[in-house]
Design a protein around this motif. Sequence first.
Motif, short mmCIF file in Angstrom:
data_model
loop_
_atom_site.label_atom_id
_atom_site.label_comp_id
_atom_site.label_asym_id
_atom_site.label_seq_id
_atom_site.Cartn_x
_atom_site.Cartn_y
_atom_site.Cartn_z
N ILE A 165 0.88 -1.17 0.00
CA ILE A 165 0.00 0.00 0.00
C ILE A 165 0.91 1.21 0.00
O ILE A 165 1.71 1.41 0.91
CB ILE A 165 -0.95 0.02 1.21
CG1 ILE A 165 -1.88 -1.20 1.14
CG2 ILE A 165 -1.74 1.33 1.23
CD1 ILE A 165 -2.91 -1.26 2.24
N GLU A 166 0.77 2.02 -1.04
CA GLU A 166 1.64 3.18 -1.23
C GLU A 166 0.80 4.46 -1.19
O GLU A 166 -0.40 4.44 -1.47
CB GLU A 166 2.34 3.05 -2.59
CG GLU A 166 3.41 4.11 -2.83
CD GLU A 166 4.05 3.95 -4.20
OE1 GLU A 166 5.27 3.73 -4.24
OE2 GLU A 166 3.34 4.06 -5.21
N ASN A 167 1.44 5.56 -0.85
CA ASN A 167 0.81 6.89 -0.83
C ASN A 167 -0.41 6.97 0.09
O ASN A 167 -1.38 7.63 -0.22
CB ASN A 167 0.44 7.33 -2.25
CG ASN A 167 1.65 7.47 -3.13
OD1 ASN A 167 2.68 7.97 -2.70
ND2 ASN A 167 1.54 7.00 -4.36
N THR A 168 -0.33 6.26 1.19
CA THR A 168 -1.38 6.28 2.20
C THR A 168 -0.71 6.38 3.55
O THR A 168 0.37 5.83 3.75
CB THR A 168 -2.21 4.96 2.13
OG1 THR A 168 -2.73 4.81 0.81
CG2 THR A 168 -3.35 4.95 3.11
N SER A 169 -1.34 7.06 4.48
CA SER A 169 -0.74 7.19 5.81
C SER A 169 -0.51 5.82 6.43
O SER A 169 -1.24 4.86 6.14
CB SER A 169 -1.64 8.03 6.73
OG SER A 169 -2.85 7.34 6.97
N LYS A 170 0.49 5.72 7.26
CA LYS A 170 0.86 4.42 7.85
C LYS A 170 -0.29 3.82 8.64
O LYS A 170 -0.55 2.62 8.53
CB LYS A 170 2.10 4.58 8.73
CG LYS A 170 3.37 4.79 7.95
CD LYS A 170 4.55 4.96 8.90
CE LYS A 170 5.72 5.60 8.21
NZ LYS A 170 5.55 7.03 7.97
N ASP A 171 -0.94 4.62 9.45
CA ASP A 171 -2.01 4.07 10.28
C ASP A 171 -3.14 3.50 9.44
O ASP A 171 -3.61 2.38 9.68
CB ASP A 171 -2.52 5.11 11.28
CG ASP A 171 -3.06 6.37 10.63
OD1 ASP A 171 -2.58 6.77 9.55
OD2 ASP A 171 -3.98 6.97 11.22
N LEU A 172 -3.57 4.22 8.43
CA LEU A 172 -4.64 3.73 7.56
C LEU A 172 -4.19 2.49 6.79
O LEU A 172 -4.92 1.50 6.70
CB LEU A 172 -5.07 4.84 6.59
CG LEU A 172 -6.20 4.49 5.63
CD1 LEU A 172 -7.45 4.08 6.40
CD2 LEU A 172 -6.50 5.68 4.72
N ALA A 173 -2.97 2.52 6.26
CA ALA A 173 -2.45 1.38 5.49
C ALA A 173 -2.33 0.13 6.36
O ALA A 173 -2.68 -0.97 5.92
CB ALA A 173 -1.11 1.74 4.87
N ILE A 174 -1.83 0.28 7.58
CA ILE A 174 -1.70 -0.88 8.48
C ILE A 174 -3.08 -1.49 8.75
O ILE A 174 -3.26 -2.70 8.66
CB ILE A 174 -1.00 -0.49 9.80
CG1 ILE A 174 0.48 -0.20 9.55
CG2 ILE A 174 -1.17 -1.58 10.87
CD1 ILE A 174 1.22 0.45 10.72
N ASN A 175 -4.05 -0.64 9.04
CA ASN A 175 -5.41 -1.13 9.30
C ASN A 175 -5.99 -1.82 8.06
O ASN A 175 -6.64 -2.87 8.18
CB ASN A 175 -6.31 0.00 9.77
CG ASN A 175 -6.00 0.42 11.19
OD1 ASN A 175 -5.75 -0.42 12.04
ND2 ASN A 175 -6.01 1.71 11.45
N MET A 176 -5.77 -1.25 6.88
CA MET A 176 -6.26 -1.85 5.63
C MET A 176 -5.61 -3.22 5.40
O MET A 176 -6.30 -4.18 5.01
CB MET A 176 -5.99 -0.92 4.45
CG MET A 176 -6.85 0.32 4.45
SD MET A 176 -6.32 1.58 3.26
CE MET A 176 -6.38 0.71 1.72
N LEU A 177 -4.31 -3.32 5.62
CA LEU A 177 -3.62 -4.59 5.42
C LEU A 177 -4.17 -5.66 6.36
O LEU A 177 -4.44 -6.79 5.93
CB LEU A 177 -2.12 -4.42 5.63
CG LEU A 177 -1.36 -3.73 4.50
CD1 LEU A 177 0.03 -3.29 4.98
CD2 LEU A 177 -1.23 -4.66 3.30
N VAL A 178 -4.33 -5.33 7.63
CA VAL A 178 -4.82 -6.30 8.61
C VAL A 178 -6.22 -6.77 8.23
O VAL A 178 -6.52 -7.97 8.28
CB VAL A 178 -4.82 -5.71 10.04
CG1 VAL A 178 -5.56 -6.61 11.02
CG2 VAL A 178 -3.41 -5.46 10.52
#
Length: 166
Positions: free
Chosen positions: A57-70
């Motif tokens: 996941i690129e060009n997305t804030s870390k917190d949002l990207a981590i939650n999306m991945l999980v």
Amino acid sequence: MLGKTTILRDLIRQISSGIKDIKFKAVNVGVVDERGEISALFKGVPQNDIGIKVDIIENTSKDLAINMLVRSMAPEIIVADEIGNLSDIQAINYAVCSGVKGIFTAHGSSLLDITINPILKELLSLNVIERIIFLDETKKGFIKEVYYLDKKNKEYILKQDEELLY
């Protein structure tokens, strides 16, 4: 320049492709590449070799990207470079509590440095970080120190050279 992102990229490649010499099987890795420094995506294809079992996941804030991945990618490990704000810490805690391991980098040259940083201190207080690795400031790509969490005493203990990374 310590080579932190280069080492992180190589770790991702090895973990997501497997390491035959030590019989380590490839695992699913979720990469949070907020600024495109890890994978260098171009039209959805990583230009850097980061392995085969990777979701990015690129060009997305870390917190949002981590939650999306999980929630949607079922990673076994999540990787993010340069964590540093409270929302990152909350997302990391969510991931770890969801059973996902993580590899995260942050700025700091000693255990003292990161314990006086209020954001990183918050992460350490959760007792979810099992290992802290400091790179050698004089030799690019070399490890200076490794600390392990003593879960019983809830403190970080410096390991000696022969114990590094094992």
